[in-house]
Design a protein around this motif. Structure first.
Motif: not given
Length: 85
Positions: A10-16, A28-34
């Protein structure tokens, strides 16, 4: 690193930022990346509400970027509060 089986993206609304869900024996593990640096920004850990990795259907950020939701085929879901900055 971004290795292993990816179950959801999934992409953040600001696409960052983007969130990646991966499955393992622990669930299930979830990680957020820049996106700009391709560095891990946050690790949400294992999502206990969806114990079977094969059941993950989708992930989405809220329009304000404050939440990340994950949904499964067995009607379970996880909602995580996050801070993107």
């Amino acid at each position: 690193s971004l290795t292993g089986g990816v179950l959801g993206l999934a992409f953040s609304p600001d696409n960052k930022y983007f969130a990646v869900a991966r499955g393992s024996a622990g669930g299930i593990s979830i990680r957020i990346w820049r996106i700009d640096s391709m560095k891990q920004f946050n690790d949400l850990g294992f999502i206990q509400q969806i114990p079977d990795a094969n059941q993950l259907n989708s992930m989405i950020f809220s329009t304000d970027g404050r939440y990340l939701a994950a949904a499964a085929s067995n009607a379970s879901f996880a909602l995580n509060s996050i801070t993107l900055s």
